[in-house]
Design a protein around this motif. Structure first.
Motif, PDB file in Angstrom:
ATOM      1  N   PHE A 160       0.848  -1.206   0.000  1.00 17.11           N
ATOM      2  CA  PHE A 160       0.000   0.000   0.000  1.00 17.11           C
ATOM      3  C   PHE A 160       0.877   1.247   0.000  1.00 17.11           C
ATOM      4  CE2 PHE A 160       0.513   1.555   4.379  1.00 17.11           C
ATOM      5  CZ  PHE A 160       1.044   0.446   5.008  1.00 17.11           C
ATOM      6  N   LYS A 161       0.255   2.381  -0.307  1.00 14.94           N
ATOM      7  CA  LYS A 161       0.981   3.645  -0.236  1.00 14.94           C
ATOM      8  C   LYS A 161       0.635   4.290   1.097  1.00 14.94           C
ATOM      9  CE  LYS A 161       0.963   4.827  -5.111  1.00 14.94           C
ATOM     10  NZ  LYS A 161      -0.078   5.030  -6.075  1.00 14.94           N
ATOM     11  N   LEU A 233       1.463  10.721  -0.791  1.00 10.28           N
ATOM     12  CA  LEU A 233       2.437  11.770  -1.097  1.00 10.28           C
ATOM     13  C   LEU A 233       2.531  12.044  -2.596  1.00 10.28           C
ATOM     14  CD1 LEU A 233       4.631  13.575   0.246  1.00 10.28           C
ATOM     15  CD2 LEU A 233       6.258  11.764  -0.301  1.00 10.28           C
ATOM     16  N   ARG A 234       2.493  13.333  -2.945  1.00  6.11           N
ATOM     17  CA  ARG A 234       2.653  13.734  -4.350  1.00  6.11           C
ATOM     18  C   ARG A 234       4.037  14.350  -4.552  1.00  6.11           C
ATOM     19  NH1 ARG A 234      -2.818  13.128  -5.966  1.00  6.11           N
ATOM     20  NH2 ARG A 234      -3.507  11.903  -4.176  1.00  6.11           N
ATOM     21  N   ASP A 235       4.477  14.338  -5.805  1.00  6.96           N
ATOM     22  CA  ASP A 235       5.776  14.952  -6.129  1.00  6.96           C
ATOM     23  C   ASP A 235       5.710  16.460  -5.907  1.00  6.96           C
ATOM     24  OD1 ASP A 235       6.899  12.601  -6.774  1.00  6.96           O
ATOM     25  OD2 ASP A 235       6.476  12.757  -8.931  1.00  6.96           O
ATOM     26  N   ASP A 356      -1.704  27.142  -3.090  1.00 11.61           N
ATOM     27  CA  ASP A 356      -2.558  26.861  -4.231  1.00 11.61           C
ATOM     28  C   ASP A 356      -3.477  25.703  -3.820  1.00 11.61           C
ATOM     29  OD1 ASP A 356      -2.311  27.596  -7.340  1.00 11.61           O
ATOM     30  OD2 ASP A 356      -3.160  25.582  -7.044  1.00 11.61           O
ATOM     31  N   ARG A 357      -4.720  25.752  -4.250  1.00  8.23           N
ATOM     32  CA  ARG A 357      -5.670  24.695  -3.869  1.00  8.23           C
ATOM     33  C   ARG A 357      -5.156  23.310  -4.293  1.00  8.23           C
ATOM     34  NH1 ARG A 357      -7.846  21.574  -2.429  1.00  8.23           N
ATOM     35  NH2 ARG A 357     -10.002  21.056  -1.961  1.00  8.23           N
ATOM     36  N   SER A 358      -4.382  23.291  -5.416  1.00  4.72           N
ATOM     37  CA  SER A 358      -3.885  22.002  -5.928  1.00  4.72           C
ATOM     38  C   SER A 358      -2.728  21.454  -5.078  1.00  4.72           C
ATOM     39  CB  SER A 358      -3.427  22.159  -7.370  1.00  4.72           C
ATOM     40  OG  SER A 358      -2.340  23.063  -7.406  1.00  4.72           O
ATOM     41  N   ALA A 359      -2.254  22.244  -4.100  1.00  7.00           N
ATOM     42  CA  ALA A 359      -1.165  21.767  -3.231  1.00  7.00           C
ATOM     43  C   ALA A 359      -1.703  21.347  -1.864  1.00  7.00           C
ATOM     44  CB  ALA A 359      -0.124  22.863  -3.064  1.00  7.00           C
ATOM     45  N   ILE A 360      -3.053  21.269  -1.761  1.00 10.17           N
ATOM     46  CA  ILE A 360      -3.672  20.845  -0.486  1.00 10.17           C
ATOM     47  C   ILE A 360      -4.395  19.521  -0.716  1.00 10.17           C
ATOM     48  CG2 ILE A 360      -5.264  21.501   1.368  1.00 10.17           C
ATOM     49  CD1 ILE A 360      -4.955  24.422   0.477  1.00 10.17           C
TER      50      ILE A 360
END
Ligand SMILES: Cc1cc2nc3c(=O)[nH]c(=O)nc-3n(C[C@H](O)[C@H](O)[C@H](O)COP(=O)(O)OP(=O)(O)OC[C@H]3O[C@@H](n4cnc5c(N)ncnc54)[C@H](O)[C@@H]3O)c2cc1C
Length: 365
Positions: A160-161, A233-235, A356-360
């Motif tokens: 799993f991640k 986790l995202r890059d 930025d909303r995309s970083a939450i």
């Protein structure tokens, strides 16, 4: 006499009507054998019609995420119907956007298998397995939170991640006749492949949490399916802001431990919000990590500290504490886990600070 006659007549009428309804139900709900085709022939099986698509797929070991166990209250079990199965139900409407509706998206728990079906699901759902496990350890963490450690019996390992969750199957107990399936985030690290740890908060009157807290002992066998979810986790970003409350600490613990174990070049700040000192847990654990790793900072905060708490740490709402410690959103990502109220308030504060909303990213429960 007339009253007695009326009561008797009504009882007979009610019995006859109930019989007719049962007969009609038996006849109408006899849908025979239906074929379900997934992802243009990737998987195809024949099933007895009459049950929900969600439970029918589970019976064929295809597990679709569902946190409410089929009551249409979580909106997670979305599948795309490649051929129409009739209009969307009012119970589904709050969860299906206009775009999804046009694409044929439905909640699998609300679609009954009455005919051959062609559906599309994300390929990764084929990797979800059902696990037979043994409860190896139960630890009381606070007055209403317990940690459960499961040893995997069959299959023996899980991939799993960090941040993902599994779905536990409860069993009937006391007056609760139904077995339900509920989502719980994994709090252990992915590298420990033979064990899974969960942190479960007792919800008063809740079916699964009462089962886990009051009817499960060390040594018992429990089944769950997983892993599910896209809270991982995202890059990008040099610094990660983690914010949690209550049992929302679970996926954050897994993420922090995974990042430290992999020695990723990330700075981390972990904010944990609680009301009183008695609601804090794993304090020593995270303080020890803080001492050991210079890139990890742990900031527990109490919003309702009383003098007897003898609290010298951060106080106030977690949103205010975050605003005091995080200057802006430059090169930062935020990972939040807790109640919808806490998540909303934190998203507001973070976007005001400049995230930025995309970083939450968040998981709310
Ligand atoms: C992705 C995800 C991850 C999660 N991870 C975790 C985690 O790590 N730890 C954790 O503790 N939780 C987690 N949850 C929440 C968890 O899935 C359950 O929702 C929660 O534990 C409650 O389950 P329950 O069966 O005990 O309560 P339920 O039986 O679902 O009841 C929930 C509430 O509804 C009320 N209720 C139930 N039946 C009725 C009724 N007939 N009439 C009126 N009210 C009623 C109950 O009193 C209770 O307040 C997660 C949820 C999601 C979606």
């Amino acid at each position: 006499m007339t009253v007695l006659f009326t009561v008797l007549s009504l009882s007979v009428l009610a019995t006859v009507l109930a019989g007719l309804v049962s007969l009609a139900d038996f006849r109408l709900n006899n849908y025979g054998v239906c074929t379900i085709d997934i992802n243009d022939g990737s998987r195809r099986f024949e099933v007895k019609g009459g049950s929900s698509l969600l439970s029918t797929l589970a019976s064929q070991k295809v597990f679709i995420p569902s946190a409410c166990g089929g009551k249409a209250t979580c909106g997670l079990c979305k599948v795309t119907m490649l051929e129409s199965v009739g209009p969307i139900l009012p119970t589904e409407e709050p969860y299906i956007s206009e775009k999804e509706r046009e694409a044929g998206v439905r909640l699998a728990c609300q679609v009954k298998v009455k005919q051959d079906l062609k559906i599309k699901i994300p390929e990764e759902l084929f990797n979800i397995k059902q696990y037979r496990t043994r409860v190896a350890e139960i630890v009381q963490l606070t007055h209403d939170i317990k940690q459960f450690r499961f040893e995997l019996l069959e299959p023996k390992t899980i991939d799993f991640k960090a941040g993902q969750y599994i779905q536990i199957d409860s069993k009937p107990y006391d007056k609760v006749r139904e077995a339900v399936s509920r989502a719980y985030s994994i709090s252990s690290v992915p590298s420990e492949k033979n064990i899974v740890e969960l942190i479960i908060r007792l919800v008063p009157g809740g079916i699964c949490t009462t089962f886990m807290h009051e009817h499960v002992s060390e040594g018992d066998e429990i089944t769950f399916a997983g892993p599910f979810g896209d809270f991982y986790l995202r890059d990008g970003a040099d610094e990660l802001i983690f914010i949690a409350g209550g049992s929302g600490l679970a996926p954050i613990r897994s993420l922090v431990l995974d990042i430290l174990e992999k020695n990723l070049d990330k700075k981390m700040k972990f904010f944990f919000g609680a009301v009183r000192r008695r609601d804090l847990y794993y304090v020593d654990f995270f303080q020890e990590l803080e001492r050991k790793y210079s890139n990890f900072e742990y900031i527990p905060a109490l919003s309702g500290a009383a003098p007897e708490d003898e609290w010298e740490g951060e106080t106030g709402l977690i949103t205010d504490v975050v605003a005091r410690h995080v200057p802006d959103g430059v090169n930062r990502q935020a990972y939040l886990c807790g109640s919808p109220g806490m998540i909303n308030a934190c998203v507001n504060v973070l976007t005001k600070i400049g995230f930025d909303r995309s970083a939450i990213f968040f998981d709310e429960f």
